[in-house]
Design an enzyme around this catalytic site. Sequence first.
Site, mmCIF file in Angstrom:
data_model
loop_
_atom_site.group_PDB
_atom_site.id
_atom_site.type_symbol
_atom_site.label_atom_id
_atom_site.label_comp_id
_atom_site.label_asym_id
_atom_site.label_seq_id
_atom_site.Cartn_x
_atom_site.Cartn_y
_atom_site.Cartn_z
ATOM 1 N N GLY A 10 11.714 -15.723 -45.272
ATOM 2 C CA GLY A 10 10.448 -16.194 -45.845
ATOM 3 C C GLY A 10 10.606 -16.610 -47.305
ATOM 4 O O GLY A 10 11.713 -16.625 -47.855
ATOM 5 N N PHE A 11 9.481 -16.918 -47.902
ATOM 6 C CA PHE A 11 9.482 -17.417 -49.289
ATOM 7 C C PHE A 11 10.137 -16.408 -50.253
ATOM 8 O O PHE A 11 11.211 -16.665 -50.812
ATOM 9 C CB PHE A 11 8.024 -17.728 -49.673
ATOM 10 N N ILE A 12 9.534 -15.255 -50.390
ATOM 11 C CA ILE A 12 10.046 -14.291 -51.378
ATOM 12 C C ILE A 12 11.349 -13.653 -50.876
ATOM 13 O O ILE A 12 12.328 -13.535 -51.621
ATOM 14 C CB ILE A 12 8.970 -13.219 -51.670
ATOM 15 N N TYR A 152 -6.360 -8.103 -44.610
ATOM 16 C CA TYR A 152 -5.017 -8.190 -45.202
ATOM 17 C C TYR A 152 -4.864 -7.172 -46.329
ATOM 18 O O TYR A 152 -3.916 -6.387 -46.370
ATOM 19 C CB TYR A 152 -4.781 -9.621 -45.729
ATOM 20 N N LYS A 156 -2.428 -3.695 -46.743
ATOM 21 C CA LYS A 156 -1.478 -3.446 -47.848
ATOM 22 C C LYS A 156 -1.776 -2.099 -48.501
ATOM 23 O O LYS A 156 -0.867 -1.347 -48.849
ATOM 24 C CB LYS A 156 -1.552 -4.580 -48.870
HETATM 25 P P1 NAD Z 1 6.387 -15.418 -45.846
HETATM 26 O O1 NAD Z 1 5.447 -15.565 -44.690
HETATM 27 O O2 NAD Z 1 7.066 -16.628 -46.368
HETATM 28 O O3 NAD Z 1 7.501 -14.325 -45.505
HETATM 29 C C1 NAD Z 1 7.320 -13.329 -44.560
HETATM 30 C C2 NAD Z 1 8.493 -13.363 -43.609
HETATM 31 O O4 NAD Z 1 8.365 -12.260 -42.707
HETATM 32 C C3 NAD Z 1 8.540 -14.638 -42.755
HETATM 33 O O5 NAD Z 1 9.826 -15.213 -42.802
HETATM 34 C C4 NAD Z 1 8.198 -14.147 -41.356
HETATM 35 O O6 NAD Z 1 8.852 -14.903 -40.340
HETATM 36 C C5 NAD Z 1 8.662 -12.708 -41.412
HETATM 37 N N1 NAD Z 1 7.939 -11.851 -40.466
HETATM 38 C C6 NAD Z 1 6.601 -11.828 -40.227
HETATM 39 N N2 NAD Z 1 6.322 -10.934 -39.279
HETATM 40 C C7 NAD Z 1 7.497 -10.354 -38.927
HETATM 41 C C8 NAD Z 1 7.847 -9.374 -37.984
HETATM 42 N N3 NAD Z 1 6.916 -8.800 -37.190
HETATM 43 N N4 NAD Z 1 9.135 -9.013 -37.857
HETATM 44 C C9 NAD Z 1 10.091 -9.606 -38.631
HETATM 45 N N5 NAD Z 1 9.818 -10.558 -39.539
HETATM 46 C C10 NAD Z 1 8.534 -10.929 -39.685
HETATM 47 O O7 NAD Z 1 5.528 -14.705 -46.990
HETATM 48 P P2 NAD Z 1 5.847 -14.480 -48.547
HETATM 49 O O8 NAD Z 1 4.917 -15.336 -49.312
HETATM 50 O O9 NAD Z 1 7.306 -14.570 -48.799
HETATM 51 O O10 NAD Z 1 5.364 -12.981 -48.715
HETATM 52 C C11 NAD Z 1 6.270 -11.904 -48.577
HETATM 53 C C12 NAD Z 1 5.537 -10.592 -48.765
HETATM 54 O O11 NAD Z 1 4.954 -10.537 -50.058
HETATM 55 C C13 NAD Z 1 4.410 -10.341 -47.774
HETATM 56 O O12 NAD Z 1 4.397 -8.970 -47.456
HETATM 57 C C14 NAD Z 1 3.179 -10.704 -48.556
HETATM 58 O O13 NAD Z 1 2.051 -10.017 -48.074
HETATM 59 C C15 NAD Z 1 3.576 -10.237 -49.946
HETATM 60 N N6 NAD Z 1 2.863 -10.951 -50.998
HETATM 61 C C16 NAD Z 1 3.072 -12.275 -51.209
HETATM 62 C C17 NAD Z 1 2.393 -12.918 -52.218
HETATM 63 C C18 NAD Z 1 2.604 -14.377 -52.488
HETATM 64 O O14 NAD Z 1 1.946 -14.897 -53.393
HETATM 65 N N7 NAD Z 1 3.480 -15.079 -51.779
HETATM 66 C C19 NAD Z 1 1.473 -12.229 -53.021
HETATM 67 C C20 NAD Z 1 1.272 -10.868 -52.777
HETATM 68 C C21 NAD Z 1 1.980 -10.234 -51.772
#
Ligand code: NAD
Length: 315
Positions: A10-12, A152, A156
């Site tokens: 994923g992104f982060i 959501y 968390k």
């Molecule tokens: P993202 O959707 O790009 O990354 C999440 C990854 O998890 C994806 O690659 C997805 O395929 C994988 N995934 C989802 N469900 C799964 C499962 N059941 N089993 C295995 N893999 C699974 O999201 P992101 O933006 O990179 O966010 C990452 C985390 O950071 C998340 O927990 C999100 O809630 C948290 N977060 C993100 C932000 C933001 O601004 N991007 C802000 C606050 C919190």
Amino acid sequence: MFYLVTGGAGFIGSHVVDRLLANGKKIICLDNFDNFYDPAIKRRNISEAIKNPDFKLIEGDIRDLKLLKDIFSSHKISHVFHPAARAGVRPSIADPLLYEDVNIKGTMNMLEMAKEFKVENFVFASSSSVYGENKKVPFSESDNVDKPISPYAATKKACEEICFTYRHLYNISITCLRFFTVYGPRQRPEMAIHKFTRLIDEGKKIPMFGDGSSKRDYTYIDDIIDGVMKSLDKRHAFEIFNLGESETTELRKLISLIEKNLGKKAQIDEQPNQPGDVSITYADIEKAKSMLQYNPTTKIEKGIELFIKWYRETK
Ligand code: NAD
């Protein structure tokens, strides 16, 4: 010794993977490539990492306890970074049971593994959304967060509490990081900065919820990664940290920065505020500064410039 990154495509997660590989760590990336957005984007995120012999991709689900046991019993995993989740406020209102299943059950499964296989350090990706409609700004870790306003956010918050329980019962080192709207290269395509950029670039209308005065603490990905790396390097009994820039930007200003960098004018479609959305996020980062030496440096003006450079190179 391996670092396990859930949601590592994923992104982060993929940025953390890249940074860990650059630091010579061995990585297991567990990702189910769900369809929240196009999985081909996630494959692209890890297209460099996959060439590295220290990187191992396992396509699977954090809800699959049998798979997790296989992974943990066949690899010595010292550190877990756990961002895999369903993200996003509005889709969680549409499908709350899915959010409960992936975010809460998935996190409990990961904590069960951390307990059973004696993981040294567990870092959980939480969110600024736990602050709900907190009136006091900036938001600090000691503020009351028992009024989340979306499923959501509630998942968390629940995960943070379950993390505490596992620390208390099993002595696992756990850090929960509350990310404040993260942006930069690879940002999820449905997030505002990415979506607005694409729509303005394509000459389409952008939906603007509210009158444009809502404010967000936008955090550049490199600063977030820095905070994640520092949390993985340093064991805490149990701590929660805000990771933001500690600066707020109004939605209208954000749109004008995107316009400036794209050299195109936005067509704004003004719409009512959305349920679950908060009017402001703003991180107090004093705790992360003093305990993690977290020191974010990317101003929104520079960050948007870097994001749009990446957008142009990859579109
Ligand atoms: P993202 O959707 O790009 O990354 C999440 C990854 O998890 C994806 O690659 C997805 O395929 C994988 N995934 C989802 N469900 C799964 C499962 N059941 N089993 C295995 N893999 C699974 O999201 P992101 O933006 O990179 O966010 C990452 C985390 O950071 C998340 O927990 C999100 O809630 C948290 N977060 C993100 C932000 C933001 O601004 N991007 C802000 C606050 C919190």
